[in-house]
Design an enzyme around this catalytic site. Structure first.
Site, PDB file in Angstrom:
ATOM      1  N   HIS A  98      35.968  59.869  61.501  1.00  0.00           N
ATOM      2  CA  HIS A  98      36.686  60.854  60.681  1.00  0.00           C
ATOM      3  C   HIS A  98      37.557  60.150  59.646  1.00  0.00           C
ATOM      4  CE1 HIS A  98      35.365  63.689  63.669  1.00  0.00           C
ATOM      5  NE2 HIS A  98      36.113  63.156  64.610  1.00  0.00           N
ATOM      6  N   GLU A 116      42.693  62.397  66.374  1.00  0.00           N
ATOM      7  CA  GLU A 116      42.527  63.288  67.525  1.00  0.00           C
ATOM      8  C   GLU A 116      42.795  62.525  68.808  1.00  0.00           C
ATOM      9  OE1 GLU A 116      38.513  64.556  66.898  1.00  0.00           O
ATOM     10  OE2 GLU A 116      37.638  62.705  67.663  1.00  0.00           O
ATOM     11  N   HIS A 173      33.309  56.791  67.322  1.00  0.00           N
ATOM     12  CA  HIS A 173      33.428  57.320  68.676  1.00  0.00           C
ATOM     13  C   HIS A 173      32.345  58.361  68.941  1.00  0.00           C
ATOM     14  CE1 HIS A 173      35.571  60.193  66.119  1.00  0.00           C
ATOM     15  NE2 HIS A 173      35.254  61.121  67.020  1.00  0.00           N
ATOM     16  N   ARG A 193      28.731  61.606  60.387  1.00  0.00           N
ATOM     17  CA  ARG A 193      27.809  61.116  61.417  1.00  0.00           C
ATOM     18  C   ARG A 193      27.257  59.751  61.021  1.00  0.00           C
ATOM     19  NH1 ARG A 193      25.334  66.233  60.878  1.00  0.00           N
ATOM     20  NH2 ARG A 193      26.350  67.764  62.222  1.00  0.00           N
TER      21      ARG A 193
END
Length: 316
Positions: A98, A116, A173, A193
């Site tokens: 991200h 996150e 991740h 992705r």
């Protein structure tokens, strides 16, 4: 105005990697057997949640954020800053990364970045996740991706229930098969992705990859995250602080008996992972149970939690 918790109605998202654990574990009414995400507390336009009780019943969280900022201590920002999800990784999620706020603002139409964290609610025996990479430079990262050297590039970590992982923007991740996770994140839906195991949908199409942007935003070399949990006991509750970052603080509260608290943050988000009990405030009692999600607004003041409850609690 009467002081009351804001209970949220979850929004469910179907995913190629989803399953049925959200129904089995939390008794949610999911749309299909490919339900991957419960957006539990969300003001994001891709799945904003609505209040299901009290003064604001039926109102979306983003509307309240815009029009009743006093409920959130006039916390700055045009967007509700956090997003709480529960993820059912029935199969492996794509390997992804991200962006940070600056990159999202520039290249994703003002979208927030996405830092996150994950609390492992449940997982199968021997479950693992992908967390980080072994490239020492952007050039090596690109070469290993181009050559499909996934086993050499990707780091795998064993997971078990109760584990916690902080995942800053720029971290490669992926959750892997057989994990059920509560995720606290910035309110963003931007994912790049890197690898999707060459999977295809029902029509034989592979999902889009975003390699240039992914390489752009990946932190190289990978930075390990030190775990420095702090635990305190307050009456009948054990509070574990997992992370205090610039975007959010996340704690686990294990309530075993009646405990008095005072809401001192701009606002706080609560997710009930197990048990049942009540929130008592100013002579009113609100039942809470496994699978409930609620916000305690600004200036909520003193309240009492009664019963046996396992909660994830966060605030910006």
């Amino acid at each position: 105005m009467k002081k009351e918790p804001l209970f949220l109605e979850p929004v469910f998202q179907e995913r190629i990697w989803g399953g049925t654990a959200l129904a089995e574990q939390f008794n949610y009414d999911i749309p299909s057997n490919k339900t991957g995400e419960c957006w539990a507390i969300s003001g994001h336009p891709n799945g904003t949640t609505k209040i299901k009780n009290g003064t604001f019943q039926g109102t979306s969280l983003d509307d309240i954020w815009r029009n009743n900022k006093d409920l959130f201590g006039n916390y700055p920002g045009e967007k509700f800053p956090l997003l709480t999800k529960i993820l059912d990784a029935n199969t492996d999620l794509s390997v992804q990364v991200h962006p940070n706020d600056e990159y999202g603002m520039k290249f994703e139409n003002g979208e927030l970045g996405k830092t996150e964290c994950w609390y492992i609610i449940d997982c199968k025996e021997g479950a693992e996740m992908i967390f980080g990479h072994n490239a020492s430079s952007k050039e090596e990262l690109r070469t290993m991706i181009d050559n499909g050297q996934w086993d050499k590039l990707l780091r795998r970590v064993a997971v078990k229930p109760g584990d916690f992982f902080f995942v800053p923007s720029g971290t490669i991740h992926a959750l892997c098969e057989g994990t059920l996770v509560l995720e606290t994140q910035q309110s963003s839906d931007t994912t790049y992705r890197v690898y999707d195991y060459d999977r295809t949908d029902n029509e034989g199409n592979k999902r889009e990859l975003h390699l240039e942007k992914a390489i752009d935003v990946t932190t190289v070399p990978h930075q390990e995250q030190k775990q420095n949990y702090q635990t305190e006991t307050k009456a009948g509750t054990v509070i574990t602080t997992f992370v205090q970052s610039e975007y959010f603080t996340v704690q686990k509260w294990n309530v075993q008996d009646n405990t008095e608290f005072t809401q001192t943050e701009a606002f706080s988000l609560f997710s009930v992972l197990d048990g049942e009990g009540t929130i008592d405030v100013q002579g009113s009692s609100y039942k809470v149970k496994k699978g409930d999600h609620f916000i305690l607004p600004h200036d909520f003041g003193a309240f009492e939690l009664n019963g046996k409850l396992e909660l994830i609690v966060s605030h910006p």
